[in-house]
Scaffold this motif. Sequence first.
Motif, PDB file in Angstrom:
ATOM      1  N   ILE A  11       0.798  -1.215   0.000  1.00  0.00           N
ATOM      2  CA  ILE A  11       0.000   0.000   0.000  1.00  0.00           C
ATOM      3  C   ILE A  11       0.840   1.277   0.000  1.00  0.00           C
ATOM      4  O   ILE A  11       0.398   2.328  -0.451  1.00  0.00           O
ATOM      5  CB  ILE A  11      -0.962   0.003   1.212  1.00  0.00           C
ATOM      6  CG1 ILE A  11      -2.139   0.929   0.966  1.00  0.00           C
ATOM      7  CG2 ILE A  11      -0.236   0.392   2.505  1.00  0.00           C
ATOM      8  CD1 ILE A  11      -3.249   0.786   1.980  1.00  0.00           C
ATOM      9  N   MET A  12       2.097   1.188   0.483  1.00  0.00           N
ATOM     10  CA  MET A  12       2.933   2.382   0.550  1.00  0.00           C
ATOM     11  C   MET A  12       4.374   2.068   0.186  1.00  0.00           C
ATOM     12  O   MET A  12       4.905   2.600  -0.781  1.00  0.00           O
ATOM     13  CB  MET A  12       2.827   3.023   1.933  1.00  0.00           C
ATOM     14  CG  MET A  12       3.437   4.408   2.023  1.00  0.00           C
ATOM     15  SD  MET A  12       3.033   5.190   3.607  1.00  0.00           S
ATOM     16  CE  MET A  12       3.957   6.712   3.462  1.00  0.00           C
ATOM     17  N   GLY A  13       5.061   1.232   0.987  1.00  0.00           N
ATOM     18  CA  GLY A  13       6.345   0.690   0.557  1.00  0.00           C
ATOM     19  C   GLY A  13       7.616   1.103   1.249  1.00  0.00           C
ATOM     20  O   GLY A  13       8.284   0.258   1.846  1.00  0.00           O
ATOM     21  N   PRO A  14       8.028   2.389   1.178  1.00  0.00           N
ATOM     22  CA  PRO A  14       9.355   2.746   1.690  1.00  0.00           C
ATOM     23  C   PRO A  14       9.590   2.324   3.138  1.00  0.00           C
ATOM     24  O   PRO A  14       8.767   2.567   4.006  1.00  0.00           O
ATOM     25  CB  PRO A  14       9.360   4.281   1.557  1.00  0.00           C
ATOM     26  CG  PRO A  14       8.456   4.549   0.402  1.00  0.00           C
ATOM     27  CD  PRO A  14       7.362   3.523   0.534  1.00  0.00           C
ATOM     28  N   GLY A  15      10.711   1.670   3.379  1.00  0.00           N
ATOM     29  CA  GLY A  15      11.067   1.234   4.728  1.00  0.00           C
ATOM     30  C   GLY A  15      10.717  -0.202   5.035  1.00  0.00           C
ATOM     31  O   GLY A  15      11.008  -0.692   6.123  1.00  0.00           O
ATOM     32  N   THR A  16      10.129  -0.907   4.066  1.00  0.00           N
ATOM     33  CA  THR A  16       9.714  -2.292   4.313  1.00  0.00           C
ATOM     34  C   THR A  16      10.878  -3.172   4.753  1.00  0.00           C
ATOM     35  O   THR A  16      10.776  -3.918   5.735  1.00  0.00           O
ATOM     36  CB  THR A  16       9.075  -2.899   3.044  1.00  0.00           C
ATOM     37  OG1 THR A  16       7.890  -2.166   2.730  1.00  0.00           O
ATOM     38  CG2 THR A  16       8.730  -4.364   3.258  1.00  0.00           C
ATOM     39  N   GLY A  17      11.988  -3.110   4.030  1.00  0.00           N
ATOM     40  CA  GLY A  17      13.148  -3.918   4.391  1.00  0.00           C
ATOM     41  C   GLY A  17      13.659  -3.599   5.782  1.00  0.00           C
ATOM     42  O   GLY A  17      14.083  -4.498   6.535  1.00  0.00           O
ATOM     43  N   THR A  18      13.612  -2.321   6.145  1.00  0.00           N
ATOM     44  CA  THR A  18      14.053  -1.897   7.478  1.00  0.00           C
ATOM     45  C   THR A  18      13.151  -2.497   8.555  1.00  0.00           C
ATOM     46  O   THR A  18      13.628  -3.011   9.577  1.00  0.00           O
ATOM     47  CB  THR A  18      14.033  -0.362   7.576  1.00  0.00           C
ATOM     48  OG1 THR A  18      14.814   0.186   6.517  1.00  0.00           O
ATOM     49  CG2 THR A  18      14.589   0.104   8.912  1.00  0.00           C
ATOM     50  N   PHE A  19      11.837  -2.429   8.334  1.00  0.00           N
ATOM     51  CA  PHE A  19      10.902  -3.010   9.300  1.00  0.00           C
ATOM     52  C   PHE A  19      11.107  -4.516   9.436  1.00  0.00           C
ATOM     53  O   PHE A  19      11.007  -5.074  10.532  1.00  0.00           O
ATOM     54  CB  PHE A  19       9.459  -2.719   8.878  1.00  0.00           C
ATOM     55  CG  PHE A  19       9.067  -1.270   8.973  1.00  0.00           C
ATOM     56  CD1 PHE A  19       9.478  -0.497  10.038  1.00  0.00           C
ATOM     57  CD2 PHE A  19       8.279  -0.686   8.000  1.00  0.00           C
ATOM     58  CE1 PHE A  19       9.126   0.844  10.140  1.00  0.00           C
ATOM     59  CE2 PHE A  19       7.916   0.641   8.085  1.00  0.00           C
ATOM     60  CZ  PHE A  19       8.335   1.417   9.154  1.00  0.00           C
ATOM     61  N   LEU A  20      11.394  -5.180   8.333  1.00  0.00           N
ATOM     62  CA  LEU A  20      11.630  -6.626   8.385  1.00  0.00           C
ATOM     63  C   LEU A  20      12.870  -6.951   9.213  1.00  0.00           C
ATOM     64  O   LEU A  20      12.864  -7.892  10.019  1.00  0.00           O
ATOM     65  CB  LEU A  20      11.780  -7.176   6.967  1.00  0.00           C
ATOM     66  CG  LEU A  20      10.505  -7.237   6.121  1.00  0.00           C
ATOM     67  CD1 LEU A  20      10.848  -7.559   4.670  1.00  0.00           C
ATOM     68  CD2 LEU A  20       9.533  -8.271   6.675  1.00  0.00           C
TER      69      LEU A  20
END
Length: 253
Positions: A152-161
Amino acid sequence: MPLEQVLLLLTAAAGAGWIDAVVGGGGLLQLPAILVTGMPPVEAMATNKLSSVFGTTSAAVAYARSTKVDRQVAIPGAAMAMVSAGLGAWAAASISAEVLRPAVMVVLVAVAVFVTLRPGMGAVPVPHLRTPSRVVAAVAAAGVGIAFYDGIMGPGTGTFLIIAFTTILGLDFVSASASAKIINIGTNVGALAVFAVQGHVQWALGLGMAVCNVAGAQFGARTALKRGTAFVRIVLLVVVVAMVIRLGWQQFA
């Protein structure tokens, strides 16, 4: 599209690939660069996914050859992530980023404070944290919650993971980053499939950016593997702070 804009996007894609491979968050650089061209937001997100899926896959292969990937979490998490990210992408056109941005900023600030106050987090693995219930929690957090956000938005996904895997499973930063890449492939594929069906992907531009994204991802993965967890932790903090500033500027400008 003017040549200077194309060159800007190719450069941004290479930089985003490097950031994504190390700690995630490459969308912080790549997505705004696409939006600057005047492309509609949903098309920008779709084209960003096309570029990112190649870079993420490239980085995942590089990590898998050199470090341990938590397959028990990564494989089922990636399968769930394709569905969740697809649902997020389907909802992207109907849910305003203005609604999500403040919540994401709060989470990012909390992440920055948490990582700063716990310098030992992610430095070395903590095997005793990896219980069956925590494995289930990690799969759910990555494959459902974080994956939906990526669609739905995206930026920072890898960081959150990475943060999820270090805090829930006790993985070190490098191993967490390696496992996160597998999940991220699932989120990118799921969201891209929906965007493609909806006709939002700019294929020629996205594939051109993908080449640069792969180059940056390969360099980033090798840098992270060579420099180790301390380096990844520093880059993580820098990226989180940059995301907070960027989202804050978008929210209040």
